[in-house]
Design an enzyme around this catalytic site. Sequence first.
Site, mmCIF file in Angstrom:
data_model
loop_
_atom_site.group_PDB
_atom_site.id
_atom_site.type_symbol
_atom_site.label_atom_id
_atom_site.label_comp_id
_atom_site.label_asym_id
_atom_site.label_seq_id
_atom_site.Cartn_x
_atom_site.Cartn_y
_atom_site.Cartn_z
ATOM 1 N N LYS A 22 47.391 40.088 29.769
ATOM 2 C CA LYS A 22 46.724 41.005 30.694
ATOM 3 C C LYS A 22 46.960 40.586 32.142
ATOM 4 O O LYS A 22 47.338 41.398 32.986
ATOM 5 C CB LYS A 22 45.206 41.016 30.419
ATOM 6 C CG LYS A 22 44.413 41.768 31.476
ATOM 7 C CD LYS A 22 42.923 41.677 31.251
ATOM 8 C CE LYS A 22 42.277 40.450 31.808
ATOM 9 N NZ LYS A 22 41.814 40.552 33.197
ATOM 10 N N ASN A 23 46.740 39.304 32.446
ATOM 11 C CA ASN A 23 46.810 38.877 33.848
ATOM 12 C C ASN A 23 48.232 38.969 34.397
ATOM 13 O O ASN A 23 48.414 39.108 35.597
ATOM 14 C CB ASN A 23 46.274 37.447 34.007
ATOM 15 C CG ASN A 23 44.760 37.411 33.869
ATOM 16 O OD1 ASN A 23 44.103 38.454 33.912
ATOM 17 N ND2 ASN A 23 44.202 36.233 33.687
ATOM 18 N N CYS A 123 32.020 40.297 42.295
ATOM 19 C CA CYS A 123 31.908 40.701 40.899
ATOM 20 C C CYS A 123 30.998 39.698 40.213
ATOM 21 O O CYS A 123 30.513 38.762 40.851
ATOM 22 C CB CYS A 123 33.260 40.812 40.224
ATOM 23 S SG CYS A 123 33.927 39.262 39.713
ATOM 24 N N ARG A 128 34.324 36.226 45.355
ATOM 25 C CA ARG A 128 35.723 36.655 45.287
ATOM 26 C C ARG A 128 36.252 37.318 46.561
ATOM 27 O O ARG A 128 36.590 38.507 46.575
ATOM 28 C CB ARG A 128 35.937 37.542 44.060
ATOM 29 C CG ARG A 128 35.481 36.836 42.800
ATOM 30 C CD ARG A 128 35.849 37.539 41.556
ATOM 31 N NE ARG A 128 37.193 37.223 41.094
ATOM 32 C CZ ARG A 128 37.690 37.633 39.935
ATOM 33 N NH1 ARG A 128 36.970 38.373 39.134
ATOM 34 N NH2 ARG A 128 38.899 37.309 39.571
ATOM 35 N N ASP A 313 39.579 30.616 33.027
ATOM 36 C CA ASP A 313 39.495 31.668 32.013
ATOM 37 C C ASP A 313 39.291 31.121 30.597
ATOM 38 O O ASP A 313 39.120 31.904 29.661
ATOM 39 C CB ASP A 313 40.772 32.523 32.038
ATOM 40 C CG ASP A 313 40.731 33.566 33.145
ATOM 41 O OD1 ASP A 313 39.665 33.772 33.742
ATOM 42 O OD2 ASP A 313 41.780 34.181 33.407
ATOM 43 N N ARG A 405 38.435 45.304 28.078
ATOM 44 C CA ARG A 405 39.265 45.093 29.258
ATOM 45 C C ARG A 405 40.340 44.045 28.996
ATOM 46 O O ARG A 405 41.389 44.085 29.626
ATOM 47 C CB ARG A 405 38.408 44.585 30.440
ATOM 48 C CG ARG A 405 37.678 45.643 31.201
ATOM 49 C CD ARG A 405 36.994 45.012 32.401
ATOM 50 N NE ARG A 405 37.897 44.054 33.031
ATOM 51 C CZ ARG A 405 37.561 42.834 33.443
ATOM 52 N NH1 ARG A 405 36.334 42.399 33.328
ATOM 53 N NH2 ARG A 405 38.446 42.040 34.000
HETATM 54 C C1 UD1 Z 1 41.271 33.558 39.327
HETATM 55 C C2 UD1 Z 1 41.827 32.333 38.641
HETATM 56 C C3 UD1 Z 1 42.766 32.811 37.565
HETATM 57 C C4 UD1 Z 1 42.010 33.765 36.631
HETATM 58 C C5 UD1 Z 1 41.330 34.896 37.383
HETATM 59 C C6 UD1 Z 1 40.401 35.729 36.502
HETATM 60 C C7 UD1 Z 1 42.485 30.160 39.552
HETATM 61 C C8 UD1 Z 1 43.115 29.410 40.688
HETATM 62 N N1 UD1 Z 1 42.486 31.495 39.621
HETATM 63 O O1 UD1 Z 1 42.350 34.293 39.891
HETATM 64 O O2 UD1 Z 1 43.245 31.704 36.829
HETATM 65 O O3 UD1 Z 1 42.900 34.318 35.701
HETATM 66 O O4 UD1 Z 1 40.543 34.339 38.410
HETATM 67 O O5 UD1 Z 1 39.365 34.974 35.998
HETATM 68 O O6 UD1 Z 1 42.024 29.548 38.602
HETATM 69 N N2 UD1 Z 1 39.690 32.635 47.284
HETATM 70 C C9 UD1 Z 1 39.348 32.741 48.608
HETATM 71 N N3 UD1 Z 1 39.938 33.728 49.355
HETATM 72 C C10 UD1 Z 1 40.852 34.589 48.837
HETATM 73 C C11 UD1 Z 1 41.201 34.463 47.471
HETATM 74 C C12 UD1 Z 1 40.601 33.477 46.721
HETATM 75 O O7 UD1 Z 1 38.532 31.988 49.114
HETATM 76 O O8 UD1 Z 1 41.370 35.444 49.577
HETATM 77 C C13 UD1 Z 1 39.054 31.580 46.445
HETATM 78 C C14 UD1 Z 1 38.255 32.179 45.299
HETATM 79 O O9 UD1 Z 1 36.923 32.448 45.668
HETATM 80 C C15 UD1 Z 1 38.346 31.082 44.245
HETATM 81 C C16 UD1 Z 1 39.737 30.487 44.483
HETATM 82 O O10 UD1 Z 1 40.090 30.854 45.818
HETATM 83 O O11 UD1 Z 1 37.396 30.082 44.467
HETATM 84 C C17 UD1 Z 1 40.799 30.976 43.516
HETATM 85 O O12 UD1 Z 1 40.761 32.394 43.485
HETATM 86 P P1 UD1 Z 1 42.006 33.273 43.044
HETATM 87 O O13 UD1 Z 1 42.980 32.443 42.311
HETATM 88 O O14 UD1 Z 1 42.498 34.051 44.195
HETATM 89 O O15 UD1 Z 1 41.310 34.298 42.099
HETATM 90 P P2 UD1 Z 1 42.029 35.268 41.127
HETATM 91 O O16 UD1 Z 1 43.358 35.686 41.617
HETATM 92 O O17 UD1 Z 1 41.033 36.275 40.768
#
Ligand code: UD1
Length: 427
Positions: A22-23, A123, A128, A313, A405
């Site tokens: 999915k991801n 969320c 996020r 995850d 999902r």
């Molecule tokens: C994250 C997980 C991913 C998982 C997905 C769904 C990590 C590094 N990422 O990806 O493995 O599949 O959730 O559960 O494990 N952040 C910021 N600013 C930004 C973007 C992120 O501060 O613009 C912070 C987030 O709050 C978090 C960290 O960076 O603490 C990692 O987030 P990110 O990898 O971007 O989240 P996803 O892409 O959703």
Amino acid sequence: MDKILVRGGHALKGKIPISGAKNSALTLLPCALLTDEPLTLRNLPRLADIDGFQHLLNQFGISTMIAGSRPEDFGRVMTLSATRLTSSVAPYELVRKMRASILVLGPMLARAGEATVSLPGGCAIGNRPIDLHLKALEAIGAEIEMTAGYVKAVAPKGRLTGGSYTFPVVSVGATENVVMAAVLANGTSDIKNAAREPEIVDLCNLLVAMGASIDGIGTSDLIIHGKDRLHGATYRVMSDRIEAGSYACAAAITGGDVELVGAKMSEMDATVKALRTAGVIVESTADGIRVTANGTLQALTLETAPYPGFATDMQAQFMAMLCMAEGASVLTETIFENRYMHVSELNRMGADVETKGRTAIVRGVEKLTGAPVMATDLRASMSLVIAGLVAEGETEVSRLYHLDRGYERLEEKLQLVGANIERVSAD
Ligand code: UD1
């Protein structure tokens, strides 16, 4: 609304086919924006999130055609054609429902020279933010403005320039966005401290198949030489390492013996290491991975981290499994601030889990007991199914839209290996 009923106590035995990731799929689909030629993706999982993303891409004028839709098939083939884009706006109604919609920002900006995407908001698992997506895009030439809950990104003179950016923390989504934007820039981009998740490798491999030039794939330093145009491609989505890991926990908690067909050991190092430390036998087979457990599990100390660390995850599913381990496990969640919503539901099933900030202490118990439960996110919902597989009596899991999902035909796959599980209509 449908519910899943699980009656615990059956050791899982047999083969489970692992679906496309999915991801990964959610970052490969928006690559259709990067070319006016058709992009065909094979092994796409049949999931509500994929349907939602398809709908979003249709809004931009991308045509989508699906093949391989026999009900008995797992996976699908989708051909996407973005010959002409009719809109560059991702509206709130769609982004709100699906956070991954933010991944159209980079490729849309690269292709159309501008993109307007609603801010996704928080969320259930945390705040996020998307500040890093925006900073990285600015570093390669975007001008960004926020108005009325929307991000408007523009490439001055219609094309991004390329540039350098070092991420202060590893972000999967922001790395994906900037890579998809940089491949069409008029110059070279150097992205440091990039995420190295296998899904990012899958994305880079697709982009290369479409004609992109990327050095350092699989490392945290990606050098992208922008191209004037990309072309179409046919590409198979990687297998879902999180789905495979989830079924491995399910097999382990039941003392089962399951082959995860299509799973790839090389992409699951941290999960495999944790399973082995807990006393589970994990071996490569010709077709995937075999997971064997003898019913006794040992406690673990685990901390979530970006790849190649232990995936956030996988945290909820391991927690469910460790509820039945000997001794006290310590789990620390470092990625998201609120990813323990499954704890109170597991405790209602007789688990002994205590949280303190980002740490959870899981004391193994002799037995879990079935109960009506629900969760507010995807992996948390899966953890309740895993607990239900070993609990005495019946566990009723509601709010199935979370599971739908991310887990393709969950109950069918678990039935294949002897679980007593069914989906029923709540009416
Ligand atoms: C994250 C997980 C991913 C998982 C997905 C769904 C990590 C590094 N990422 O990806 O493995 O599949 O959730 O559960 O494990 N952040 C910021 N600013 C930004 C973007 C992120 O501060 O613009 C912070 C987030 O709050 C978090 C960290 O960076 O603490 C990692 O987030 P990110 O990898 O971007 O989240 P996803 O892409 O959703």
